[in-house]
Design a protein around this motif. Sequence first.
Motif, PDB file in Angstrom:
ATOM      1  N   LEU A  99      52.334  33.879  62.552  1.00 50.66           N
ATOM      2  CA  LEU A  99      50.771  33.690  62.113  1.00 50.66           C
ATOM      3  C   LEU A  99      50.987  32.072  61.559  1.00 50.66           C
ATOM      4  CD1 LEU A  99      49.258  36.478  60.026  1.00 50.66           C
ATOM      5  CD2 LEU A  99      48.581  35.391  62.051  1.00 50.66           C
ATOM      6  N   LEU A 100      52.033  31.540  60.805  1.00 49.53           N
ATOM      7  CA  LEU A 100      52.452  30.239  60.410  1.00 49.53           C
ATOM      8  C   LEU A 100      52.334  29.314  61.514  1.00 49.53           C
ATOM      9  CD1 LEU A 100      54.553  31.064  57.278  1.00 49.53           C
ATOM     10  CD2 LEU A 100      52.156  30.208  57.127  1.00 49.53           C
ATOM     11  N   GLU A 101      53.132  29.697  62.456  1.00 45.53           N
ATOM     12  CA  GLU A 101      53.283  28.900  63.819  1.00 45.53           C
ATOM     13  C   GLU A 101      52.025  28.783  64.485  1.00 45.53           C
ATOM     14  OE1 GLU A 101      56.629  30.719  65.932  1.00 45.53           O
ATOM     15  OE2 GLU A 101      58.097  30.081  64.108  1.00 45.53           O
ATOM     16  N   GLU A 102      51.242  29.863  64.530  1.00 46.54           N
ATOM     17  CA  GLU A 102      50.089  29.834  65.587  1.00 46.54           C
ATOM     18  C   GLU A 102      49.041  29.037  64.761  1.00 46.54           C
ATOM     19  OE1 GLU A 102      48.784  33.945  66.402  1.00 46.54           O
ATOM     20  OE2 GLU A 102      50.750  34.416  67.023  1.00 46.54           O
ATOM     21  N   LYS A 103      49.023  29.247  63.474  1.00 49.29           N
ATOM     22  CA  LYS A 103      47.723  28.539  62.689  1.00 49.29           C
ATOM     23  C   LYS A 103      46.445  29.030  63.318  1.00 49.29           C
ATOM     24  CE  LYS A 103      50.695  24.979  61.012  1.00 49.29           C
ATOM     25  NZ  LYS A 103      51.168  23.515  60.816  1.00 49.29           N
ATOM     26  N   PRO A 104      46.079  30.171  63.107  1.00 49.48           N
ATOM     27  CA  PRO A 104      44.767  30.644  63.501  1.00 49.48           C
ATOM     28  C   PRO A 104      43.804  29.954  62.634  1.00 49.48           C
ATOM     29  CG  PRO A 104      45.751  32.415  62.620  1.00 49.48           C
ATOM     30  CD  PRO A 104      46.844  31.258  62.696  1.00 49.48           C
ATOM     31  N   GLU A 105      42.519  29.813  62.992  1.00 54.05           N
ATOM     32  CA  GLU A 105      41.465  29.157  62.254  1.00 54.05           C
ATOM     33  C   GLU A 105      41.386  29.674  60.898  1.00 54.05           C
ATOM     34  OE1 GLU A 105      37.668  28.411  60.730  1.00 54.05           O
ATOM     35  OE2 GLU A 105      38.108  30.342  61.743  1.00 54.05           O
ATOM     36  N   TRP A 106      41.488  31.017  60.939  1.00 54.82           N
ATOM     37  CA  TRP A 106      41.112  31.790  59.472  1.00 54.82           C
ATOM     38  C   TRP A 106      42.192  31.372  58.503  1.00 54.82           C
ATOM     39  CZ3 TRP A 106      44.428  34.857  57.469  1.00 54.82           C
ATOM     40  CH2 TRP A 106      45.614  35.343  58.010  1.00 54.82           C
ATOM     41  N   LEU A 107      43.359  31.259  58.874  1.00 57.00           N
ATOM     42  CA  LEU A 107      44.463  30.915  58.140  1.00 57.00           C
ATOM     43  C   LEU A 107      44.146  29.518  57.679  1.00 57.00           C
ATOM     44  CD1 LEU A 107      46.962  31.578  56.568  1.00 57.00           C
ATOM     45  CD2 LEU A 107      48.171  30.830  58.869  1.00 57.00           C
ATOM     46  N   THR A 108      43.827  28.725  58.415  1.00 56.59           N
ATOM     47  CA  THR A 108      43.919  27.162  58.141  1.00 56.59           C
ATOM     48  C   THR A 108      42.534  26.973  56.793  1.00 56.59           C
ATOM     49  OG1 THR A 108      44.369  26.475  60.277  1.00 56.59           O
ATOM     50  CG2 THR A 108      43.341  24.747  58.529  1.00 56.59           C
ATOM     51  N   ARG A 109      41.279  27.721  57.275  1.00 52.30           N
ATOM     52  CA  ARG A 109      40.173  27.753  56.234  1.00 52.30           C
ATOM     53  C   ARG A 109      40.852  28.435  55.043  1.00 52.30           C
ATOM     54  NH1 ARG A 109      37.337  30.630  59.337  1.00 52.30           N
ATOM     55  NH2 ARG A 109      37.651  32.663  57.987  1.00 52.30           N
ATOM     56  N   GLU A 110      41.352  29.762  54.881  1.00 49.46           N
ATOM     57  CA  GLU A 110      41.684  30.381  53.962  1.00 49.46           C
ATOM     58  C   GLU A 110      42.954  29.496  53.021  1.00 49.46           C
ATOM     59  OE1 GLU A 110      40.219  32.735  52.460  1.00 49.46           O
ATOM     60  OE2 GLU A 110      39.061  33.546  54.156  1.00 49.46           O
ATOM     61  N   ARG A 111      43.778  28.885  53.560  1.00 45.82           N
ATOM     62  CA  ARG A 111      44.748  28.218  53.214  1.00 45.82           C
ATOM     63  C   ARG A 111      44.025  26.893  51.954  1.00 45.82           C
ATOM     64  NH1 ARG A 111      50.231  27.345  56.004  1.00 45.82           N
ATOM     65  NH2 ARG A 111      51.152  27.200  54.077  1.00 45.82           N
ATOM     66  N   GLU A 112      43.123  25.983  52.932  1.00 43.53           N
ATOM     67  CA  GLU A 112      42.147  25.269  52.067  1.00 43.53           C
ATOM     68  C   GLU A 112      41.556  25.784  51.073  1.00 43.53           C
ATOM     69  OE1 GLU A 112      39.939  23.617  55.515  1.00 43.53           O
ATOM     70  OE2 GLU A 112      41.595  22.615  56.153  1.00 43.53           O
ATOM     71  N   THR A 113      40.703  26.893  51.122  1.00 40.81           N
ATOM     72  CA  THR A 113      40.076  27.618  50.146  1.00 40.81           C
ATOM     73  C   THR A 113      40.949  28.073  48.905  1.00 40.81           C
ATOM     74  OG1 THR A 113      38.568  28.679  51.788  1.00 40.81           O
ATOM     75  CG2 THR A 113      38.554  29.758  49.501  1.00 40.81           C
ATOM     76  N   HIS A 114      42.101  28.488  49.241  1.00 42.77           N
ATOM     77  CA  HIS A 114      43.034  28.922  48.308  1.00 42.77           C
ATOM     78  C   HIS A 114      43.423  27.740  47.261  1.00 42.77           C
ATOM     79  CE1 HIS A 114      45.999  31.352  46.135  1.00 42.77           C
ATOM     80  NE2 HIS A 114      46.995  30.640  46.530  1.00 42.77           N
ATOM     81  N   ALA A 115      43.989  26.687  48.190  1.00 36.87           N
ATOM     82  CA  ALA A 115      44.489  25.280  47.517  1.00 36.87           C
ATOM     83  C   ALA A 115      43.317  24.778  46.530  1.00 36.87           C
ATOM     84  CB  ALA A 115      44.763  24.535  48.609  1.00 36.87           C
ATOM     85  N   ALA A 116      42.073  24.937  46.958  1.00 36.79           N
ATOM     86  CA  ALA A 116      40.862  24.153  46.362  1.00 36.79           C
ATOM     87  C   ALA A 116      40.790  25.221  45.040  1.00 36.79           C
ATOM     88  CB  ALA A 116      39.636  24.265  47.057  1.00 36.79           C
ATOM     89  N   VAL A 117      40.965  26.361  44.995  1.00 41.53           N
ATOM     90  CA  VAL A 117      40.477  27.392  43.887  1.00 41.53           C
ATOM     91  C   VAL A 117      41.642  27.055  43.015  1.00 41.53           C
ATOM     92  CG1 VAL A 117      40.707  29.926  43.362  1.00 41.53           C
ATOM     93  CG2 VAL A 117      39.274  29.134  45.335  1.00 41.53           C
ATOM     94  N   MET A 118      43.127  27.014  43.256  1.00 41.29           N
ATOM     95  CA  MET A 118      44.305  26.754  42.724  1.00 41.29           C
ATOM     96  C   MET A 118      44.010  25.396  41.846  1.00 41.29           C
ATOM     97  SD  MET A 118      45.975  29.517  42.725  1.00 41.29           S
ATOM     98  CE  MET A 118      47.580  29.368  41.960  1.00 41.29           C
ATOM     99  N   ALA A 119      43.851  24.203  42.535  1.00 40.74           N
ATOM    100  CA  ALA A 119      43.455  23.061  41.945  1.00 40.74           C
ATOM    101  C   ALA A 119      42.475  22.974  40.982  1.00 40.74           C
ATOM    102  CB  ALA A 119      43.152  22.011  43.044  1.00 40.74           C
ATOM    103  N   GLU A 120      41.232  23.790  41.202  1.00 40.48           N
ATOM    104  CA  GLU A 120      40.166  23.826  40.179  1.00 40.48           C
ATOM    105  C   GLU A 120      40.804  24.736  39.012  1.00 40.48           C
ATOM    106  OE1 GLU A 120      36.439  23.736  38.399  1.00 40.48           O
ATOM    107  OE2 GLU A 120      37.499  22.500  39.906  1.00 40.48           O
ATOM    108  N   ASN A 121      41.340  25.650  39.088  1.00 42.61           N
ATOM    109  CA  ASN A 121      42.011  26.406  37.923  1.00 42.61           C
ATOM    110  C   ASN A 121      42.880  25.417  37.324  1.00 42.61           C
ATOM    111  OD1 ASN A 121      40.771  28.871  38.536  1.00 42.61           O
ATOM    112  ND2 ASN A 121      42.327  29.679  39.634  1.00 42.61           N
ATOM    113  N   ALA A 122      43.800  24.764  38.024  1.00 37.80           N
ATOM    114  CA  ALA A 122      44.739  23.852  37.048  1.00 37.80           C
ATOM    115  C   ALA A 122      43.738  22.776  36.282  1.00 37.80           C
ATOM    116  CB  ALA A 122      45.544  23.177  38.253  1.00 37.80           C
TER     117      ALA A 122
END
Length: 125
Positions: free
Chosen positions: A84-107
């Motif tokens: 999955l990390l190698e394929e980088k499907p669209e959902w994974l890219t989107r969810e990684r961005e969402t997760h990073a944004a949430v973590m940044a906001e929490n920080a």
Amino acid sequence: MKPETAAKKLGVLLEATPEAFRAAPVTRTALQELQNEPPEWLVELRRTGPHPRPVVAARLGVSVAGLRRADVTEPLTTEQIQALLEEKPEWLTRERETHAAVMAENARIKRDRAAAAAAPRTPQR
């Protein structure tokens, strides 16, 4: 403690553990021994999986809710996670961005609260 609790603390999928582990309660001492000097089955299970959802989410850099939104409900092996990390499907890219944004906001919130707590207070009249 129950074997399922011990499996969660060890970060492994209960169903993938040996029958002897699943059959009896795990003492805190036994859990500590498993953490400090893991047996070969535990080392191999942590290395290759199948992994529980929290571990899959962490390795993919997404939240457990993100896995659910992507309909990833089954445990994955290390090989499947790597694919999955190698394929980088669209959902994974989107969810990684969402997760990073949430973590940044929490920080940011944590920093703001720490700054507010450290700031001198003025007496109110």
